[in-house]
Design a protein around this motif. Structure first.
Motif, mmCIF file in Angstrom:
data_model
loop_
_atom_site.group_PDB
_atom_site.id
_atom_site.type_symbol
_atom_site.label_atom_id
_atom_site.label_comp_id
_atom_site.label_asym_id
_atom_site.label_seq_id
_atom_site.Cartn_x
_atom_site.Cartn_y
_atom_site.Cartn_z
ATOM 1 N N ARG A 1 6.086 -2.645 9.736
ATOM 2 C CA ARG A 1 5.768 -3.720 10.666
ATOM 3 C C ARG A 1 5.374 -3.141 12.023
ATOM 4 N NH1 ARG A 1 9.830 -7.332 10.360
ATOM 5 N NH2 ARG A 1 8.570 -8.601 8.979
ATOM 6 N N LYS B 1 10.506 -5.592 2.535
ATOM 7 C CA LYS B 1 11.414 -6.281 1.602
ATOM 8 C C LYS B 1 10.826 -7.630 1.176
ATOM 9 C CE LYS B 1 14.980 -5.914 4.450
ATOM 10 N NZ LYS B 1 14.425 -5.081 5.523
ATOM 11 N N ILE C 1 0.850 -1.185 0.000
ATOM 12 C CA ILE C 1 0.000 0.000 0.000
ATOM 13 C C ILE C 1 0.885 1.234 0.000
ATOM 14 C CG2 ILE C 1 -1.884 1.177 1.234
ATOM 15 C CD1 ILE C 1 -2.517 -1.734 0.315
ATOM 16 N N SER D 1 14.531 -2.749 8.647
ATOM 17 C CA SER D 1 13.587 -3.788 9.037
ATOM 18 C C SER D 1 12.150 -3.271 8.914
ATOM 19 C CB SER D 1 13.874 -4.170 10.488
ATOM 20 O OG SER D 1 12.960 -5.134 10.892
ATOM 21 N N GLY D 2 11.290 -4.108 8.387
ATOM 22 C CA GLY D 2 9.869 -3.760 8.328
ATOM 23 C C GLY D 2 9.487 -2.814 7.202
#
Ligand SMILES: Nc1ncnc2c1ncn2[C@@H]1O[C@H](COP(=O)(O)OP(=O)(O)OP(=O)(O)O)[C@@H](O)[C@H]1O
Length: 531
Positions: free
Chosen positions: A409, A226, A193, A222-223
């Motif tokens: 995340r 990927k 999104i 991170s988050g």
């Protein structure tokens, strides 16, 4: 002549008509309009009447070299008159065409400039019998009127050409916009999104290389998505019907990575009671996603390099290598180039995997995306938890202000907790502030300590969020991946103990079946069953 100008716009037709009238009515024969070639600048006959073959192609004049009468008129803008072409040395092009004149008649040549804003843009020329009663001045005036008309036709023609060119360009850019829209729709279909320029750039690059076998290196904190990108690339490639196999190098202990990746033969080490295929073999025909490739030990990097180069894999204990064919996508949050400099990552492998590097932007740099992602995931969470939670205006504003060190995340986690914790159904700014305050060591403007928020205490938090939050209460960014593995392991264990019975497994985990199903799909446990 003016009637010709009323005809539908076709410069060739109109100009030829003018030249024809000059010839038929006034005896100004072999009329030609010479214009500079757009590329070479050499003046060439573009429109003509009464000339054929060689007479047309011969009519080329290098203005710079001051060639011929036509060249001179073009250069100076001054009318040229050669009363008798047979004895004029300037007249380099002897006009062979003598149609309509007596064989012994002497010929005169007149060339007038076609002007635009005081500059010659072409030359109109014609020839006539030199001995006619009519004065040259009369014919020159006539040709000047005709050249003004021709100038007008050429101007309109170039205006129309320019407009058409602009329209074509607009059309093309509209097409590009459509393609951009299609790309966004495409990424949404893969759960990605966002429409921020930073994200769009990454989506665009992923789309461009998806249907090739080029190795992709996804770089990002991170988050940042990927793994989502890796899956999208696989889904858009011709390998989509084949397996997508992923392994997170940071999650598998170093000593087990070789067996996990390359597989082993029965009896090759104590505990190898049966042969097992590695991720590399499982990915045969499909895509192998190596997450956190920076955490792969150097010895394995050498083995991976060999596998990539030779397209063969050596399972532990095997006497013969096996051929494999997979597309490689790697991901890293670590700066691999720096690791190469420090000797922690092989340069040759770095070159092999870094063919198409795609940078995934951190969430705080994705203008407008926090809101879109938050609303999208809230919708999913409502569905999963059977809630109707809504975000208040202030809560949304707070989410948009936050720096999100754990990226998407972390945003999803915060929303998940908020969805579970909201009593009224409205997730307000106070609740978000409270969760963010507990979330990490990162300072949130106006954040309150856990115990200070009215109605919520630290013990409330651990109770209400037990299913969701308890495993996420420590600080640091990497914990999200750790939590994911812990959660995945717990679910796998529960499913194993209940022989895959989801109702019983949900009971064991203190979840509803719906929540368990949601988690299984979120953690991709269905697809990862093979691993
Ligand atoms: N653009 C996005 N839109 C919606 N959800 C996203 C987007 N990017 C990531 N997510 C969600 O964020 C979470 C993390 O995504 P993902 O696992 O792909 O990140 P990652 O960069 O691989 O993280 P890590 O490096 O920690 O493994 C997932 O729940 C994913 O669904």
């Amino acid at each position: 002549m003016s009637k010709l100008l009323e005809k539908p716009l076709d410069p060739g037709h109109t100009i030829q008509g003018i030249l024809r009238l000059l010839s038929q009515l006034c005896g100004l024969n072999c009329g030609r309009v010479s214009l500079p070639n757009e590329v070479t600048g050499v003046v060439e006959v573009k429109y003509h009447y009464g000339l054929w073959g060689e007479d047309v192609t011969r009519g080329r004049y290098d203005v710079g070299a001051n060639e011929g009468v036509t060249g001179r008129v073009m250069r100076t803008g001054v009318t040229g008159l050669v009363p008798d072409v047979s004895d004029d040395p300037v007249f380099v092009q002897r006009i062979a065409e003598k149609a309509g004149v007596a064989s012994d008649a002497r010929l005169a040549f007149i060339a007038v400039p076609i002007m635009e804003s005081g500059t010659p843009i072409g030359v109109l020329s014609a020839q006539r019998e030199a001995s006619q009663d009519r004065s040259f001045n009369f014919d020159i005036s006539l040709l000047r009127v005709a050249s003004a008309m021709i100038g007008q036709v050429l101007r309109i023609d170039s205006f129309v050409a320019e407009q058409t060119h602009n329209l074509r360009q607009e059309n093309q850019s509209l097409k590009n916009t459509l393609t951009a829209g299609e790309m966004v729709n495409n990424s949404v279909a893969h759960g990605i999104i966002g429409t921020s320029p930073a994200l769009f750039e990454a989506v665009k690059q992923a789309n461009q290389v998806a249907d090739t076998d080029a190795p992709v290196l996804l770089k990002g904190e991170s988050g940042t998505g990927k793994e989502k990108f890796a899956r999208m690339i696989h889904q858009q490639s011709s390998r989509r019907e084949q397996p997508f196999i992923s392994i997170n190098c940071s999650a598998v202990p170093m000593e087990l990575q070789e067996a996990e990746l390359f597989g082993y033969r029965k009896g090759s080490f104590s505990g190898a009671t049966a042969s097992k295929a590695g991720k590399v073999q499982l990915a045969d025909g499909g895509t192998l996603f190596l997450d956190e490739i920076g955490d792969m030990p150097l010895t394995l990097q050498a083995k991976l390099l060999r596998t990539i180069q030779e397209k063969r894999v050596d399972p532990i204990g095997a006497t013969e290598s096996e051929s494999v064919d997979f597309r490689l996508i790697c991901a890293t949050h670590a700066p691999l180039a720096e690791m190469v400099n420090q000797g922690a990552f092989r340069l040759d492998l770095f070159y092999r995997i870094n063919v198409v590097p795609i940078e995934l932007p951190v969430l705080r740099n994705r203008d407008g995306d926090i809101r879109r992602i938050a609303l999208h995931h809230l919708n999913e969470l409502n569905h999963a938890y059977d809630r109707n939670a809504v975000l208040s205006h202030d809560a949304l504003a707070l989410l948009e202000e936050y720096a999100w060190p754990g990226n998407v995340r972390q945003l999803v986690n915060v929303l998940e907790r908020a969805t579970v914790m909201t009593a009224s159904g409205t997730i307000d700014a106070g609740l978000i502030r409270y969760i963010l305050g507990n979330e990490s060591a990162v300072q949130v403007p106006g954040a309150v300590a856990a115990d200070e928020k009215d109605g919520w205490s630290a013990s409330d938090l651990s109770q209400i969020g037990e299913q969701v939050a308890a495993t996420r209460a420590d600080s640091g960014i990497r914990r999200y991946e750790w939590v994911r593995q812990e959660e995945a392991r717990a679910i796998r264990d529960a499913l194993a103990q209940t022989s895959g019975n989801r109702t019983k497994a949900a009971e064991m985990l203190n979840l509803t079946v719906r929540q368990l199903r949601y988690r299984i799909s979120k953690l991709d446990l269905d697809k990862r069953a093979a691993g």
